[in-house]
Design an enzyme around this catalytic site. Structure first.
Site, PDB file in Angstrom:
ATOM      1  N   LYS A 135       0.852  -1.199   0.000  1.00 55.08           N
ATOM      2  CA  LYS A 135       0.000   0.000   0.000  1.00 55.08           C
ATOM      3  C   LYS A 135       0.886   1.246   0.000  1.00 55.08           C
ATOM      4  CE  LYS A 135      -0.368  -0.208   5.026  1.00 55.08           C
ATOM      5  NZ  LYS A 135      -1.156  -0.775   6.125  1.00 55.08           N
ATOM      6  N   ARG A 144     -10.914   0.605  14.319  1.00 57.26           N
ATOM      7  CA  ARG A 144     -10.939   1.333  13.048  1.00 57.26           C
ATOM      8  C   ARG A 144     -11.961   0.645  12.142  1.00 57.26           C
ATOM      9  NH1 ARG A 144      -4.724   1.978  11.143  1.00 57.26           N
ATOM     10  NH2 ARG A 144      -5.251  -0.160  10.562  1.00 57.26           N
ATOM     11  N   TYR A 158      17.369  28.987  10.728  1.00 60.47           N
ATOM     12  CA  TYR A 158      16.176  29.707  11.186  1.00 60.47           C
ATOM     13  C   TYR A 158      15.947  29.476  12.674  1.00 60.47           C
ATOM     14  CZ  TYR A 158      14.746  30.376   6.302  1.00 60.47           C
ATOM     15  OH  TYR A 158      14.670  30.743   4.994  1.00 60.47           O
ATOM     16  N   MET A 164      13.711  24.398   4.003  1.00 59.61           N
ATOM     17  CA  MET A 164      13.016  23.776   2.877  1.00 59.61           C
ATOM     18  C   MET A 164      13.964  22.951   2.008  1.00 59.61           C
ATOM     19  SD  MET A 164      10.771  25.535  -0.165  1.00 59.61           S
ATOM     20  CE  MET A 164       9.470  26.165   0.858  1.00 59.61           C
TER      21      MET A 164
END
Ligand code: PLP
Length: 370
Positions: free
Chosen positions: A35, A130, A256, A304
């Site tokens: 999957k 589930r 950052y 990024m």
């Protein structure tokens, strides 16, 4: 020149892991779970390495179709069954086996027109909450299904919520056994964790096991065990190169938010990989990284397109890292050193599954063939 980042899929490692999974339950048949596009590896890429399986299990009808296009004629199981009535037509046409987890799916089958009756896996909810019928409603669902001409053989399945921890199987196994012990049909219970930890023990040992993450070389019960303990090999390497180095002085910070500050002079490297490549932004200072095959650590916040690594361990080893040095984010370095994806996931507060599924489309992928 393209950015130096690249993912490599190692087919011999996949074959090795498949053999390991088989050895853990030698009498069972094996579903190779593919999957999520083979856990991010790519169904077309892994197919040759996994075609020794007994069947493929997945969720997505389009992925099932791709497997048929690749030439797979053996069993394919839809782990969540169909999503709407007309999906059953594709199941008939491609002879897909499918889970049945709710009454609506039985209604759809009852209204389905087919020449060839379907093979179904009736799913029990043993506590995950589930999908599946509760143990109380399971037998009436089985009776309903058995009465349908659209249904051929009915197998029984359940999925463990806690297969990776000690004692996690007792309660669900008891529920499953009580509700199914006198019903005919094959059984399927184990995911990778149950398979590796208990695959040779009755009653976990079943007709079919469902191996996912172990095929892809990640330990299903990390940190209780590491991939090396289970003799699993990494099937995906995410690697890049250094774009630059920076000499920091004590008190200088990195990236950052200045999330890392040097306490003494140190050399850092800037690697061409960031969260837009699928590397987790929330990876902590100290998350392991290999540079030229030497284990070191992430420093500062992942941005990024770039991340920063401490080069001190390389200098201490007498190496001279610099522009172009190989950086392995997870997987196998050029010198053979392995950085398990689970170690990186731990540093990012997640699991290997998420990292391998999240590699971004912009990362070029190459395949190490068999
Ligand atoms: C994903 C999945 C598996 C495989 O689980 P792993 O932990 O990756 O081995 C098995 N069964 C079902 C129903 C699944 O959804």
């Amino acid at each position: 020149m393209p950015r130096p980042i690249q993912a490599t899929i190692d087919l011999p490692a996949l074959q090795h892991n498949l053999a390991r999974c088989r050895a853990a339950a030698p009498d069972a048949r094996l579903w190779a779970v593919v999957k999520a596009n083979a856990y991010g590896h790519g169904i077309e890429r892994v197919y040759d390495a996994l075609r020794g399986t007994d069947g493929f299990a997945l969720l997505d009808l389009a992925e099932a179709q791709r497997l048929r296009q690749l030439g797979w004629r053996g069993p394919i199981l839809l782990l969540e069954g169909v999503f709407e009535p007309r999906d059953l037509e594709l199941c008939s046409r491609l002879s897909l086996w499918h889970a049945v987890h709710c009454e609506a799916q039985i209604d759809w089958l009852a209204a389905h027109k087919t020449q060839a009756p379907h093979r179904v896996f009736l799913k029990m909810n043993t506590g995950m909450n589930r999908l599946g019928f509760t143990p109380q409603r399971y037998r009436s669902a089985w009776a309903r299904l058995s009465a349908l001409p659209q249904v051929d053989e009915i197998s029984h399945m359940a999925h463990f919520a806690n297969a990776d921890v000690e004692g996690g199987l007792a309660a669900p196994l008891q529920l499953f056994h009580t509700a199914t012990h006198d019903l005919p049909g094959e059984r399927s219970l184990s995911n990778s964790a149950a398979l590796l930890r208990h695959g040779d023990q009755a009653p976990v040992r079943c007709d079919w096991v469902r191996a996912g993450i172990a095929l892809y070389g990640s330990a299903p019960d990390h940190p209780a065990h590491r991939s090396a303990h289970w003799d699993l090999q990494p099937t995906m390497t995410l690697a890049t190169r250094l774009l630059a180095t920076q000499q920091l002085q004590a008190g200088d910070s990195v990236g950052y938010g200045a999330r890392f500050t040097a306490s003494a002079p140190m050399l850092i490297g800037i690697a061409a990989c960031g969260y837009a490549d699928g590397y987790p932004r929330h990876a902590d200072n100290g998350t392991p990284v290999l540079v030229d095959g030497v284990r070191t650590r992430l420093v500062g916040r992942v941005s990024m397109d770039m991340l920063s690594v401490d080069l001190t361990p390389l200098l201490e080893a007498g190496l001279a890292p610099g522009l172009g040095s190989e950086v392995t984010l997870w997987g196998r370095a050029g010198n053979g050193t392995v950085l398990p994806i689970d170690d990186v996931a731990e540093g990012a507060g997640t699991v290997g599954y998420e990292l391998m599924c999240a590699v971004a489309p912009r990362v070029p992928v190459v395949v190490d063939a068999i």
